[in-house]
Design a protein around this motif. Sequence first.
Motif, PDB file in Angstrom:
ATOM      1  N   VAL A  32       0.125  -7.020  -7.008  1.00  0.00           N
ATOM      2  CA  VAL A  32      -0.459  -7.655  -8.199  1.00  0.00           C
ATOM      3  C   VAL A  32      -1.525  -8.663  -7.777  1.00  0.00           C
ATOM      4  CG1 VAL A  32       0.030  -9.168 -10.159  1.00  0.00           C
ATOM      5  CG2 VAL A  32       1.543  -7.233  -9.663  1.00  0.00           C
ATOM      6  N   ASP A  33      -1.245  -9.442  -6.759  1.00  0.00           N
ATOM      7  CA  ASP A  33      -2.232 -10.415  -6.259  1.00  0.00           C
ATOM      8  C   ASP A  33      -3.479  -9.706  -5.736  1.00  0.00           C
ATOM      9  OD1 ASP A  33      -0.439 -12.416  -6.927  1.00  0.00           O
ATOM     10  OD2 ASP A  33       0.224 -12.762  -4.852  1.00  0.00           O
ATOM     11  N   GLN A  34      -3.292  -8.581  -5.047  1.00  0.00           N
ATOM     12  CA  GLN A  34      -4.441  -7.820  -4.557  1.00  0.00           C
ATOM     13  C   GLN A  34      -5.275  -7.279  -5.712  1.00  0.00           C
ATOM     14  OE1 GLN A  34      -2.393  -4.986  -2.053  1.00  0.00           O
ATOM     15  NE2 GLN A  34      -2.706  -6.214  -0.210  1.00  0.00           N
ATOM     16  N   LEU A  35      -4.625  -6.836  -6.774  1.00  0.00           N
ATOM     17  CA  LEU A  35      -5.354  -6.370  -7.962  1.00  0.00           C
ATOM     18  C   LEU A  35      -6.179  -7.492  -8.559  1.00  0.00           C
ATOM     19  CD1 LEU A  35      -2.869  -4.153 -10.006  1.00  0.00           C
ATOM     20  CD2 LEU A  35      -4.942  -3.441  -8.840  1.00  0.00           C
ATOM     21  N   ASP A  36      -5.588  -8.678  -8.656  1.00  0.00           N
ATOM     22  CA  ASP A  36      -6.307  -9.837  -9.196  1.00  0.00           C
ATOM     23  C   ASP A  36      -7.543 -10.151  -8.364  1.00  0.00           C
ATOM     24  OD1 ASP A  36      -4.440 -10.094 -11.218  1.00  0.00           O
ATOM     25  OD2 ASP A  36      -3.362 -11.746 -10.246  1.00  0.00           O
ATOM     26  N   GLU A  37      -7.391 -10.119  -7.045  1.00  0.00           N
ATOM     27  CA  GLU A  37      -8.518 -10.403  -6.158  1.00  0.00           C
ATOM     28  C   GLU A  37      -9.616  -9.354  -6.299  1.00  0.00           C
ATOM     29  OE1 GLU A  37      -6.956 -10.701  -2.176  1.00  0.00           O
ATOM     30  OE2 GLU A  37      -5.603 -12.328  -2.740  1.00  0.00           O
ATOM     31  N   GLU A  43      -7.098   6.701  -4.750  1.00  0.00           N
ATOM     32  CA  GLU A  43      -6.699   5.645  -3.812  1.00  0.00           C
ATOM     33  C   GLU A  43      -5.561   4.809  -4.391  1.00  0.00           C
ATOM     34  OE1 GLU A  43     -10.405   3.561  -3.159  1.00  0.00           O
ATOM     35  OE2 GLU A  43     -11.120   5.097  -1.794  1.00  0.00           O
ATOM     36  N   PRO A  44      -4.400   5.420  -4.614  1.00  0.00           N
ATOM     37  CA  PRO A  44      -3.298   4.681  -5.233  1.00  0.00           C
ATOM     38  C   PRO A  44      -2.867   3.457  -4.430  1.00  0.00           C
ATOM     39  CG  PRO A  44      -2.522   6.784  -4.385  1.00  0.00           C
ATOM     40  CD  PRO A  44      -4.019   6.784  -4.272  1.00  0.00           C
ATOM     41  N   GLU A  45      -3.064   3.516  -3.108  1.00  0.00           N
ATOM     42  CA  GLU A  45      -2.639   2.382  -2.266  1.00  0.00           C
ATOM     43  C   GLU A  45      -3.436   1.113  -2.551  1.00  0.00           C
ATOM     44  OE1 GLU A  45      -5.875   4.532  -0.025  1.00  0.00           O
ATOM     45  OE2 GLU A  45      -4.145   5.142  -1.204  1.00  0.00           O
ATOM     46  N   LYS A  46      -4.563   1.236  -3.251  1.00  0.00           N
ATOM     47  CA  LYS A  46      -5.388   0.073  -3.582  1.00  0.00           C
ATOM     48  C   LYS A  46      -5.289  -0.296  -5.059  1.00  0.00           C
ATOM     49  CE  LYS A  46      -8.863   1.228  -0.119  1.00  0.00           C
ATOM     50  NZ  LYS A  46     -10.262   1.640   0.084  1.00  0.00           N
ATOM     51  N   GLY A  47      -4.562   0.498  -5.825  1.00  0.00           N
ATOM     52  CA  GLY A  47      -4.586   0.341  -7.274  1.00  0.00           C
ATOM     53  C   GLY A  47      -3.362  -0.296  -7.875  1.00  0.00           C
ATOM     54  N   CYS A  48      -3.239  -0.080  -9.159  1.00  0.00           N
ATOM     55  CA  CYS A  48      -2.136  -0.612  -9.954  1.00  0.00           C
ATOM     56  C   CYS A  48      -0.810  -0.004  -9.492  1.00  0.00           C
ATOM     57  CB  CYS A  48      -2.390  -0.280 -11.424  1.00  0.00           C
ATOM     58  SG  CYS A  48      -1.086  -0.848 -12.531  1.00  0.00           S
ATOM     59  N   ALA A  82       0.833  -1.207   0.000  1.00  0.00           N
ATOM     60  CA  ALA A  82       0.000   0.000   0.000  1.00  0.00           C
ATOM     61  C   ALA A  82       0.870   1.260   0.000  1.00  0.00           C
ATOM     62  CB  ALA A  82      -0.941  -0.006   1.201  1.00  0.00           C
ATOM     63  N   ARG A  83       1.885   1.291   0.864  1.00  0.00           N
ATOM     64  CA  ARG A  83       2.731   2.486   0.961  1.00  0.00           C
ATOM     65  C   ARG A  83       3.565   2.702  -0.297  1.00  0.00           C
ATOM     66  NH1 ARG A  83       4.347   4.445   6.567  1.00  0.00           N
ATOM     67  NH2 ARG A  83       2.604   3.775   7.846  1.00  0.00           N
ATOM     68  N   PHE A  84       4.097   1.645  -0.893  1.00  0.00           N
ATOM     69  CA  PHE A  84       4.875   1.792  -2.117  1.00  0.00           C
ATOM     70  C   PHE A  84       3.999   2.349  -3.239  1.00  0.00           C
ATOM     71  CE2 PHE A  84       7.928  -1.861  -0.820  1.00  0.00           C
ATOM     72  CZ  PHE A  84       8.689  -0.997  -0.057  1.00  0.00           C
ATOM     73  N   ARG A  85       2.746   1.897  -3.316  1.00  0.00           N
ATOM     74  CA  ARG A  85       1.839   2.395  -4.354  1.00  0.00           C
ATOM     75  C   ARG A  85       1.403   3.829  -4.073  1.00  0.00           C
ATOM     76  NH1 ARG A  85      -2.382  -2.509  -4.679  1.00  0.00           N
ATOM     77  NH2 ARG A  85      -1.737  -2.655  -2.510  1.00  0.00           N
ATOM     78  N   ARG A  86       1.241   4.166  -2.810  1.00  0.00           N
ATOM     79  CA  ARG A  86       0.775   5.511  -2.452  1.00  0.00           C
ATOM     80  C   ARG A  86       1.913   6.525  -2.442  1.00  0.00           C
ATOM     81  NH1 ARG A  86      -0.940   5.290   3.128  1.00  0.00           N
ATOM     82  NH2 ARG A  86       1.198   5.928   3.538  1.00  0.00           N
ATOM     83  N   ASP A  87       3.027   6.176  -1.783  1.00  0.00           N
ATOM     84  CA  ASP A  87       4.101   7.137  -1.537  1.00  0.00           C
ATOM     85  C   ASP A  87       5.325   6.940  -2.423  1.00  0.00           C
ATOM     86  OD1 ASP A  87       2.464   7.978   0.581  1.00  0.00           O
ATOM     87  OD2 ASP A  87       3.475   6.656   2.000  1.00  0.00           O
ATOM     88  N   GLY A  88       5.490   5.759  -2.962  1.00  0.00           N
ATOM     89  CA  GLY A  88       6.682   5.421  -3.725  1.00  0.00           C
ATOM     90  C   GLY A  88       7.657   4.615  -2.882  1.00  0.00           C
ATOM     91  N   ILE A  89       8.598   4.011  -3.553  1.00  0.00           N
ATOM     92  CA  ILE A  89       9.571   3.147  -2.884  1.00  0.00           C
ATOM     93  C   ILE A  89      10.542   3.969  -2.043  1.00  0.00           C
ATOM     94  CG2 ILE A  89      11.449   1.488  -3.245  1.00  0.00           C
ATOM     95  CD1 ILE A  89       9.970   0.758  -5.929  1.00  0.00           C
ATOM     96  N   GLY A  90      11.109   5.001  -2.652  1.00  0.00           N
ATOM     97  CA  GLY A  90      12.108   5.810  -1.969  1.00  0.00           C
ATOM     98  C   GLY A  90      11.569   6.541  -0.754  1.00  0.00           C
ATOM     99  N   TYR A 137      -9.740   1.749 -15.033  1.00  0.00           N
ATOM    100  CA  TYR A 137      -8.382   2.212 -14.765  1.00  0.00           C
ATOM    101  C   TYR A 137      -8.338   3.717 -14.548  1.00  0.00           C
ATOM    102  CZ  TYR A 137      -3.338   1.720 -14.666  1.00  0.00           C
ATOM    103  OH  TYR A 137      -2.036   1.698 -14.249  1.00  0.00           O
ATOM    104  N   LEU A 138      -9.113   4.448 -15.326  1.00  0.00           N
ATOM    105  CA  LEU A 138      -9.102   5.907 -15.236  1.00  0.00           C
ATOM    106  C   LEU A 138     -10.264   6.448 -14.408  1.00  0.00           C
ATOM    107  CD1 LEU A 138      -7.912   6.872 -18.826  1.00  0.00           C
ATOM    108  CD2 LEU A 138      -6.577   6.657 -16.724  1.00  0.00           C
ATOM    109  N   ALA A 139     -10.743   5.649 -13.488  1.00  0.00           N
ATOM    110  CA  ALA A 139     -11.805   6.081 -12.581  1.00  0.00           C
ATOM    111  C   ALA A 139     -11.235   7.008 -11.514  1.00  0.00           C
ATOM    112  CB  ALA A 139     -12.446   4.866 -11.916  1.00  0.00           C
TER     113      ALA A 139
END
Length: 188
Positions: A66-71, A98-103, A21-29, A90-92
């Motif tokens: 990726v697994d969470q996206l599939d689910e 909510e990037p933490e829940k998305g791709c 969630a954090r990597f998708r929301r905030d980034g890795i760095g 995708y463009l909703a």
Amino acid sequence: MRYAEDHKAQTHQRILHEAAARFRRDGIGATGLQPLMKALGLTHGGFYAHFKSKDDLVEKALRCAVDQLDEARAARLAGDVSAETFIDMYLAPEHRDEPEKGCPLPTMSSELGQRGQPSEITDELINRMLSTLEAGMSAGQGASDKSVMIMSGLVGALVLARSAKDPQLAEHILQTTREQLKQQIINA
């Protein structure tokens, strides 16, 4: 104090879910190990009982995302999805907000490239998205190339919409891109 037999496995999963969630929301760095562990009520030193390094966590969290996206997709949709439906999802605005829940691609792919650490999981996700788009379009000449262009537009539009401060501009980016990409499918 004694822990349940599966305590370590449960803790491992909690760390993965929070990191994904954090990597998708905030980034890795921008995601530090100490704040990540603290948010879970764990110590920074305990991290190494679960992962060899942050890079190890990144790879496993990407798989988790990726697994969470599939689910989530399976819960919302049954069977094949039209390319138009995929574009709309995708463009909703929810995906933007909510990037933490998305791709993970809009947030993580550029960082993985900049770090010189491309991932096989990223390749897998890209190929799956391309296959979904191709399957959702009428099989015509250039469908493969068109799906690459559409997917690039999807990821790029989401990045831009998330970075726009003006909510009207962000919505305009999503709406215009949705319409134009769907027009590309119709003109296939």
